[in-house]
Design a protein around this motif. Structure first.
Motif, mmCIF file in Angstrom:
data_model
loop_
_atom_site.group_PDB
_atom_site.id
_atom_site.type_symbol
_atom_site.label_atom_id
_atom_site.label_comp_id
_atom_site.label_asym_id
_atom_site.label_seq_id
_atom_site.Cartn_x
_atom_site.Cartn_y
_atom_site.Cartn_z
ATOM 1 N N GLU A 198 0.837 -1.207 0.000
ATOM 2 C CA GLU A 198 0.000 0.000 0.000
ATOM 3 C C GLU A 198 0.870 1.254 0.000
ATOM 4 N N TRP A 236 1.728 2.023 -3.365
ATOM 5 C CA TRP A 236 0.618 2.657 -4.089
ATOM 6 C C TRP A 236 0.583 4.152 -3.827
ATOM 7 N N LEU A 237 0.995 4.578 -2.651
ATOM 8 C CA LEU A 237 1.024 6.013 -2.348
ATOM 9 C C LEU A 237 2.054 6.746 -3.195
ATOM 10 N N GLU A 238 3.013 6.022 -3.741
ATOM 11 C CA GLU A 238 4.036 6.627 -4.606
ATOM 12 C C GLU A 238 3.573 6.709 -6.057
ATOM 13 N N LYS A 271 1.153 7.625 -9.313
ATOM 14 C CA LYS A 271 0.423 8.824 -9.731
ATOM 15 C C LYS A 271 -0.699 8.519 -10.719
ATOM 16 N N ALA A 316 -4.706 4.405 -8.450
ATOM 17 C CA ALA A 316 -3.982 4.500 -7.180
ATOM 18 C C ALA A 316 -4.334 5.791 -6.444
ATOM 19 N N ILE A 317 -4.353 6.908 -7.157
ATOM 20 C CA ILE A 317 -4.632 8.204 -6.532
ATOM 21 C C ILE A 317 -5.999 8.200 -5.851
ATOM 22 N N TRP A 359 -7.289 5.998 -4.202
ATOM 23 C CA TRP A 359 -7.218 5.258 -2.947
ATOM 24 C C TRP A 359 -6.187 5.830 -1.970
ATOM 25 N N HIS A 360 -5.507 6.892 -2.350
ATOM 26 C CA HIS A 360 -4.474 7.456 -1.478
ATOM 27 C C HIS A 360 -5.028 7.861 -0.112
ATOM 28 N N GLN A 361 -6.172 8.532 -0.069
ATOM 29 C CA GLN A 361 -6.715 8.982 1.218
ATOM 30 C C GLN A 361 -7.040 7.785 2.111
ATOM 31 N N ASN A 379 -3.825 6.226 3.356
ATOM 32 C CA ASN A 379 -3.177 7.098 4.348
ATOM 33 C C ASN A 379 -3.872 7.066 5.707
#
Length: 154
Positions: free
Chosen positions: A37, A40-42, A44, A48-49, A51-53, A56
């Motif tokens: 995960e 995935w935060l890396e 762009k 993936a974006i 699901w970033h929130q 995190n």
């Protein structure tokens, strides 16, 4: 129910898996973040974006009674409040799980047990450390460990 990470990158439908994990969290499960995960935060790209929130917001460890649940392990040279998310998820490799806190048991995954010489769905238990990674991300078994009744399901 405590999920210990790596919901993405190892199967055909990472977004579908995250949707299911989010539903489980909404129903009361605890989902911890893993190193996949954090990768995935890396990213762009749009999937993936989106699901970033959610990623995190996932905790990176959870202490329940005598158990410490974490994706890869803990840096036992530091207190639980000073653990690094990158280290406990295995995203930044460190030497983990030595000199454990008294009266605590670490439950983690991250390293598939077949790499430790175990066969099929065998979990690794040693010195108050339980590794439940039985290789689901490598076409092996997904394991659930019921700590209340001390039963394993794979």
């Amino acid at each position: 129910l405590v999920l210990i990470g790596d919901y993405v990158n190892n199967g055909p439908d990472s977004v579908g898996t995250l949707k299911f994990v989010k539903q489980l969290v909404n129903d009361g499960a605890i989902a911890l973040v893993g190193n996949h995960e954090l990768r995935w935060l890396e990213r762009k790209d749009k999937p993936a974006i989106q699901w970033h929130q959610f990623i995190n917001e996932l905790p990176y460890y959870k202490v329940i009674d005598q158990y410490i649940f974490v994706h890869a392990g803990i840096d036992t040279s530091k207190s639980m409040r000073k653990q690094s998310r990158a280290v406990v998820t295995g995203h930044a490799p460190e030497n983990l799980n030595h000199f454990l806190p008294k009266n605590k048991v670490i439950v983690h995954g991250h390293v598939p047990n077949y790499r430790l010489g175990y066969k099929k769905d065998n979990i690794h238990i040693e010195h108050r450390v339980i590794d439940i990674d039985t290789g689901a991300g490598h076409n092996q078994y997904l394991t659930l460990l019921d700590l209340t009744s001390q039963k394993q399901y794979s």
